[in-house]
Design an enzyme around this catalytic site. Structure first.
Site, PDB file in Angstrom:
ATOM      1  N   ARG A 110       0.802  -1.220   0.000  1.00 27.02           N
ATOM      2  CA  ARG A 110       0.000   0.000   0.000  1.00 27.02           C
ATOM      3  C   ARG A 110       0.838   1.274   0.000  1.00 27.02           C
ATOM      4  O   ARG A 110       0.616   2.174  -0.818  1.00 27.02           O
ATOM      5  CB  ARG A 110      -0.914   0.046   1.245  1.00 27.02           C
ATOM      6  CG  ARG A 110      -2.227  -0.652   1.097  1.00 27.02           C
ATOM      7  CD  ARG A 110      -2.638  -1.286   2.418  1.00 27.02           C
ATOM      8  NE  ARG A 110      -1.697  -2.332   2.743  1.00 27.02           N
ATOM      9  CZ  ARG A 110      -1.805  -3.567   2.258  1.00 27.02           C
ATOM     10  NH1 ARG A 110      -2.820  -3.891   1.524  1.00 27.02           N
ATOM     11  NH2 ARG A 110      -0.898  -4.487   2.529  1.00 27.02           N
ATOM     12  N   LYS A 148      25.722  -3.652  -0.619  1.00 27.65           N
ATOM     13  CA  LYS A 148      27.196  -3.576  -0.588  1.00 27.65           C
ATOM     14  C   LYS A 148      27.685  -2.923   0.695  1.00 27.65           C
ATOM     15  O   LYS A 148      28.882  -2.760   0.897  1.00 27.65           O
ATOM     16  CB  LYS A 148      27.701  -2.756  -1.785  1.00 27.65           C
ATOM     17  CG  LYS A 148      27.319  -3.289  -3.136  1.00 27.65           C
ATOM     18  CD  LYS A 148      27.822  -2.316  -4.211  1.00 27.65           C
ATOM     19  CE  LYS A 148      26.960  -2.391  -5.450  1.00 27.65           C
ATOM     20  NZ  LYS A 148      27.151  -1.210  -6.304  1.00 27.65           N
ATOM     21  N   HIS A 161       4.228   5.738  11.613  1.00 29.75           N
ATOM     22  CA  HIS A 161       3.827   5.618  10.203  1.00 29.75           C
ATOM     23  C   HIS A 161       2.812   6.750   9.960  1.00 29.75           C
ATOM     24  O   HIS A 161       1.608   6.517   9.863  1.00 29.75           O
ATOM     25  CB  HIS A 161       3.203   4.242   9.985  1.00 29.75           C
ATOM     26  CG  HIS A 161       2.993   3.860   8.539  1.00 29.75           C
ATOM     27  ND1 HIS A 161       3.101   4.760   7.486  1.00 29.75           N
ATOM     28  CD2 HIS A 161       2.684   2.658   7.983  1.00 29.75           C
ATOM     29  CE1 HIS A 161       2.852   4.112   6.347  1.00 29.75           C
ATOM     30  NE2 HIS A 161       2.606   2.838   6.626  1.00 29.75           N
TER      31      HIS A 161
HETATM   32  N1   CP Z   1      -0.557  -0.117   5.762  1.00 26.31           N
HETATM   33  C1   CP Z   1       0.673  -0.327   5.240  1.00 26.31           C
HETATM   34  O1   CP Z   1       1.670   0.303   5.629  1.00 26.31           O
HETATM   35  O2   CP Z   1       0.707  -1.278   4.256  1.00 26.31           O
HETATM   36  P1   CP Z   1       2.002  -1.755   3.483  1.00 26.31           P
HETATM   37  O3   CP Z   1       2.924  -2.414   4.469  1.00 26.31           O
HETATM   38  O4   CP Z   1       1.515  -2.701   2.420  1.00 26.31           O
HETATM   39  O5   CP Z   1       2.666  -0.534   2.892  1.00 26.31           O
END
Ligand code: CP
Length: 393
Positions: free
Chosen positions: A71, A100, A149
């Site tokens: 995503r 590397k 995140h």
């Molecule tokens: N929600 C989310 O971060 O999904 P992915 O890990 O697929 O990016």
């Protein structure tokens, strides 16, 4: 003889934590995202961006991913393509010079000469902040270890906004691995900032980390109600959270236990745990029959790996695929704001550049939809006001 003043270094904005954005900026992102949806969504699927603009033409996004993703990476890349820009990608550290032994700092120093904006995902907490320290272009954290995140939280909040209208006094249950899940950490900070109540429902031994709990209590002034639906409930004060993001309060605790307005499910983050064989609860149709969930929207950042049963998919409370779809307009909006595409005075700093960008924006939108054009341009004007200019410039 006069001494020439040293040229002012442009200030670069990075989004490493959700707390790098003010509440006002989050609102601006949502406003721009909604305008993109109004303008560019498929008619049959109002949350799917189906068409593009030329606002971001000639801009390059680099996706620098040291961990798997579906995503985050693809929606960022889709967002840049829908804006008319281009992508360069390093999706697998085994095929880049990381294999590397190149340091992250060196990679970022190099890549920031190849691209105008960088999205990074990394298994180590703090890697996105380090990348930002070495980058000459904006860095967006696409997930760093179990830290944060932030752009997932933007998608989560935007989804709740469309569904619930308000966050103030909304009780949000958060189920699963609250310790290892970076999406949860960004999300709880944002919930607290917008006046929601947080009802943790951790899997055994997977409570919120102590540093997140401390920050909720001390920085965001949450108080703990021991009689929450699953034990302790983090209640946020009326002040200083700004009330404008979600219109009118709908959810009140009137004695007894609050109704759950949303349940946010997360997977067991097995890559962050040494013991990968742990008991983990499942959310399924049976679970959602409990009275406290009768009006609860079901969110999940995805991917799911068994903790959210497919039987929930057909339930009208399930909004997790919509949540994932919003990744495109939300990330289009964030890229647009960080690159100054909808503000007109950020990127080059020159008035000519501003006019060119403003003109490009107006033209591309006016040819399609006058109302949306007006909305985005008025947003652009607001973005030039003191609050926003100081925040995003
Ligand atoms: N929600 C989310 O971060 O999904 P992915 O890990 O697929 O990016």
């Amino acid at each position: 003889m006069t001494t020439a003043r040293p040229a002012k270094k442009p200030i670069i904005r990075h989004v490493v934590s959700i707390n790098d954005l003010t509440n006002k900026e989050i609102e601006q992102i949502f406003e721009v995202a909604q305008a993109y949806l109004d303008e560019l969504a498929d008619k049959s699927l109002p949350y799917r961006i189906g068409r593009g603009t030329t606002l971001g033409a000639k801009s390059i996004l680099a996706t620098l991913f040291y961990e798997p993703s579906t995503r985050t990476r693809l929606s960022f890349e889709s967002a840049m393509l829908r804006l008319g820009g281009e992508n360069i990608t390093s999706a697998d550290p085994n095929t880049s010079s990381a294999a590397k032994g190149e340091s992250l700092a060196d990679s970022v120093r190099v890549i920031s000469n190849y691209a105008d904006i960088i999205v990074i995902r990394h298994p180590k907490d703090g890697a996105a902040r380090l990348a930002a320290d070495y980058s000459t272009v904006p860095v967006i954290n696409g997930g760093d270890g179990s830290h944060e995140h932030p752009t997932q939280t933007l998608c989560d909040l935007f989804t709740l906004k469309t569904k619930k209208k308000t966050l103030r006094n909304l009780s949000v249950a958060i189920a699963g691995d609250l310790k290892g899940s970076r999406t949860v950490h960004s999300f709880v900070y944002a919930l607290a900032r917008f006046g929601a109540h947080i009802a943790p429902r951790p899997a055994p031994g997977m409570d919120l980390p102590a540093h997140v709990d401390k920050r909720l209590r001390e920085e965001f002034r949450c108080t703990i109600d021991p009689n929450g639906p699953f034990g302790a409930l983090y209640c946020t004060p009326d002040e200083p959270h700004q009330p404008t993001l979600f219109a009118e309060p709908e959810f009140k605790i009137v004695g007894g236990k609050p109704t759950i307005g949303a349940v946010y499910v997360t997977r067991f983050q097995k890559e962050r745990w040494s013991n990968k064989d742990q008991t983990y609860p499942t959310v399924d149709a049976e679970f959602l029959k409990q009275p406290e969930f009768s009006h609860a929207s079901v969110l999940h950042p995805l991917p799911r790996v068994g903790e959210l049963d497919v039987s929930v998919d057909s339930d009208s409370r399930a909004i997790y695929f919509q949540q994932a779809a919003y990744g495109v307009p939300i990330r289009m909006a964030l890229i647009s704001l960080l690159l100054g595409l909808v503000r007109g005075n950020h990127c080059t700093g020159s008035k000519a550049g501003s006019r060119a960008r403003a003109s490009r924006l107006t033209t591309s939108l006016e040819t399609k939809d006058c109302n949306v054009s007006t909305r985005i341009v008025s947003c652009m004007i607001r973005l030039k006001d003191r609050t926003y200019a100081t925040s995003f410039s």
